[in-house]
Design a protein around this motif. Sequence first.
Motif, PDB file in Angstrom:
ATOM      1  N   TYR A  10     -38.572  -6.057  50.926  1.00 42.38           N
ATOM      2  CA  TYR A  10     -37.602  -7.122  50.446  1.00 42.38           C
ATOM      3  C   TYR A  10     -36.378  -7.143  51.136  1.00 42.38           C
ATOM      4  N   HIS A  52     -39.862  -7.480  41.006  1.00 38.76           N
ATOM      5  CA  HIS A  52     -39.682  -6.430  42.115  1.00 38.76           C
ATOM      6  C   HIS A  52     -38.458  -5.454  41.687  1.00 38.76           C
ATOM      7  N   ASN A  53     -37.373  -6.372  41.477  1.00 40.50           N
ATOM      8  CA  ASN A  53     -36.045  -5.729  41.415  1.00 40.50           C
ATOM      9  C   ASN A  53     -35.403  -6.495  40.394  1.00 40.50           C
ATOM     10  N   THR A  60     -35.292  -4.139  48.109  1.00 46.41           N
ATOM     11  CA  THR A  60     -36.469  -3.424  47.429  1.00 46.41           C
ATOM     12  C   THR A  60     -37.422  -2.982  48.678  1.00 46.41           C
ATOM     13  N   SER A  62     -41.110  -1.732  48.673  1.00 44.45           N
ATOM     14  CA  SER A  62     -42.318  -1.357  48.094  1.00 44.45           C
ATOM     15  C   SER A  62     -43.245  -0.508  48.758  1.00 44.45           C
ATOM     16  N   ASP A  67     -42.336  -0.422  43.463  1.00 45.08           N
ATOM     17  CA  ASP A  67     -40.959  -0.966  44.000  1.00 45.08           C
ATOM     18  C   ASP A  67     -40.135   0.015  43.548  1.00 45.08           C
TER      19      ASP A  67
END
Length: 219
Positions: A10, A52-53, A60, A62, A67
């Motif tokens: 990400y 995710h964060n 981030t 994954s 994550d």
Amino acid sequence: MTASRDYVLYDYWRSSAAYRLRIALNLLGLDWRSEQVNLLTGAHRGAAYRQHNPQGRVPTLSVDGIDLIQSLASIEYLNETVPGATLLPDDPLGRHRVRALSDVIAMEIHPVCNLGVVAHVVEIAGGGEETKVAWMRRFITDGLQAVEILLEDKQTGSFCHGDTPTMADCCLIPQLYNAHRWGADLAGMPRIDEIVTACAALPAFIAAHPDAVGPPADG
């Protein structure tokens, strides 16, 4: 045969922390894909990304749906889990030096030059664009001058530590991108210049450059 792993970054094209991870993933020869998180539209603050964060920051990473946050911690994870990785040296003193060089950039220069921090400084100081630029130039230049002194050590080779790119190079090159962006004074930094030249010749660094990635389609 070991099953391939699913790496999703990400990402944001101009994020120096994300840029570090793009370099690291490329150096390790991993098959990964980027999911752009547009900071300009506030996508990092949205509920979807915060799943995710929770900090609402990029990057981030994954890995198989798990994550990982914080760029240096993620690079160290990759070094520990990818066979043959050389992002950190094998010896304790070498690892310390690479971590220290990385931290000077990621924990000393980067935080005070975070755009959110600088925007707040400008707001409370009552300044404008010239205040932002002056702040960036001051702290990026001072920080890189300290890095240059640290690189005068005999352990510096073609790269920050020896003749193989490490996590320190993954941190240095994005910071140099920011230095040029803000017009920081880079005069009198011959060791940094040599390392930049060495990195610029490697496909892993070329492909990770913000100009190669480009801004998200939505802005």
